[in-house]
Enzyme design. Structure first.
Site, mmCIF file in Angstrom:
data_model
loop_
_atom_site.group_PDB
_atom_site.id
_atom_site.type_symbol
_atom_site.label_atom_id
_atom_site.label_comp_id
_atom_site.label_asym_id
_atom_site.label_seq_id
_atom_site.Cartn_x
_atom_site.Cartn_y
_atom_site.Cartn_z
ATOM 1 N NE ARG A 136 -3.128 0.000 2.948
ATOM 2 C CZ ARG A 136 -4.519 -0.120 3.242
ATOM 3 N NH1 ARG A 136 -5.183 0.975 2.762
ATOM 4 N NH2 ARG A 136 -5.346 -1.104 3.438
ATOM 5 C CB THR A 140 -2.097 7.097 -3.048
ATOM 6 O OG1 THR A 140 -1.580 5.935 -3.255
ATOM 7 C CG2 THR A 140 -1.302 8.090 -4.080
ATOM 8 C CG ASP A 234 -0.966 -10.915 8.130
ATOM 9 O OD1 ASP A 234 -0.409 -11.818 7.703
ATOM 10 O OD2 ASP A 234 -1.109 -9.871 7.868
ATOM 11 C CG ASP A 237 1.764 -11.127 10.728
ATOM 12 O OD1 ASP A 237 3.037 -11.060 9.847
ATOM 13 O OD2 ASP A 237 1.108 -10.487 11.254
HETATM 14 N N1 URA Z 1 -4.743 -10.797 4.121
HETATM 15 C C1 URA Z 1 -4.644 -11.600 5.365
HETATM 16 O O1 URA Z 1 -3.701 -12.272 5.558
HETATM 17 N N2 URA Z 1 -5.672 -12.038 5.829
HETATM 18 C C2 URA Z 1 -6.852 -11.393 5.678
HETATM 19 O O2 URA Z 1 -7.850 -11.441 6.365
HETATM 20 C C3 URA Z 1 -6.849 -10.372 4.665
HETATM 21 C C4 URA Z 1 -5.668 -10.316 3.755
#
Ligand code: URA
Length: 242
Positions: A136, A140, A234, A237
């Site tokens: 990202r 912007t 995530d 992670d």
């Molecule tokens: N990326 C992720 O790792 N988990 C999500 O819920 C959305 C995007």
């Protein structure tokens, strides 16, 4: 799209009476011809249950995600063209089979997509793999391309685009635009992901009607931070650092 609960149905061997099957949440159905959701088998639901559980350790998360990735790759390969291929068996008879036509490559969206590379290698020996890094833009807030390294003949290949979580589809959209700018026809791109949001799928199916999406599960929606819900948190992670 507001999150809408996913259907709950009995999951178990088909020969079992409905009343004896345990209830589980299964994927939303999709109404787009170019979006394919894996069959909601007891095995897939059990694997997804493991990786969605916040108590699952990293070692188990890796192990069970890898199993789902393998299912996705195997299904993805079913969408590639084959040609007739007769062979002679050791007993001198002919078996009329098929073989894959055309060259393929994987393209992973870093970092989470890299987790899907081994599953592709396990199915396609010495497959070429390109990488795209999209993040990202701080100013912007839109996805921005930071890095790409792709096979030089990518325009002549079928591309399996790899990213496990298909949330808003912002990164995947930019990745597809990069591939198309390199000359890859939209109909030669297959986007493989584990969990997708209904809005991501709808947006993609309309934006890229000839591209195929193969997903293990369409979830309920997105939360205010654009995480998929119920989701699994995530992915990068949990696979790499937690
Ligand atoms: N990326 C992720 O790792 N988990 C999500 O819920 C959305 C995007």
């Amino acid at each position: 799209l507001e999150p809408v609960p996913s259907p709950v149905q009995g999951v178990g061997p088909i020969y079992r009476p409905e009343a004896e099957k345990p209830a589980a949440t299964v994927s939303k159905a999709v109404s787009y011809d170019n979006v394919h959701v894996l069959p909601q088998t007891p095995q897939l639901i059990a694997l997804l249950t493991m990786i969605r559980d916040k108590k699952t350790t990293r070692a188990d998360f890796i192990f069970y995600s890898n199993r789902i990735i393998r299912l996705l790759v195997e299904e993805g390969l079913n969408h590639l063209p084959v040609i007739e291929h007769p062979v002679t068996t050791p007993v001198g008879r002919t078996y009329l089979g098929v073989k894959f036509q055309g060259k393929i490559c994987g393209v992973s969206i870093m970092r989470a997509g890299e987790a899907m590379e081994q599953g592709l290698r396990d199915c396609c020996r010495s497959v070429r793999i390109g990488k795209i890094l999209i993040q990202r833009d701080e100013e912007t807030c839109k996805p921005k391309l930071f890095y790409e390294k792709l096979p030089s003949d990518i325009a002549q290949r079928w591309v399996l685009l790899l990213d496990p979580m298909f949330a808003t589809g912002g990164s995947a959209t930019l990745a597809v635009e990069v591939l198309k700018a390199k000359g890859v026809p939209e109909e030669h791109i297959l986007f493989l992901n584990l969990i997708a949001s209904p809005s991501g799928v709808a947006d993609f199916a309309e934006r890229f009607p000839s591209l195929r999406v193969v997903s293990a599960f369409i979830d309920q929606g997105l939360d205010e931070k654009k995480y998929i819900i119920p989701g699994l948190g995530d992915f990068g992670d949990r696979y790499y650092t937690l």
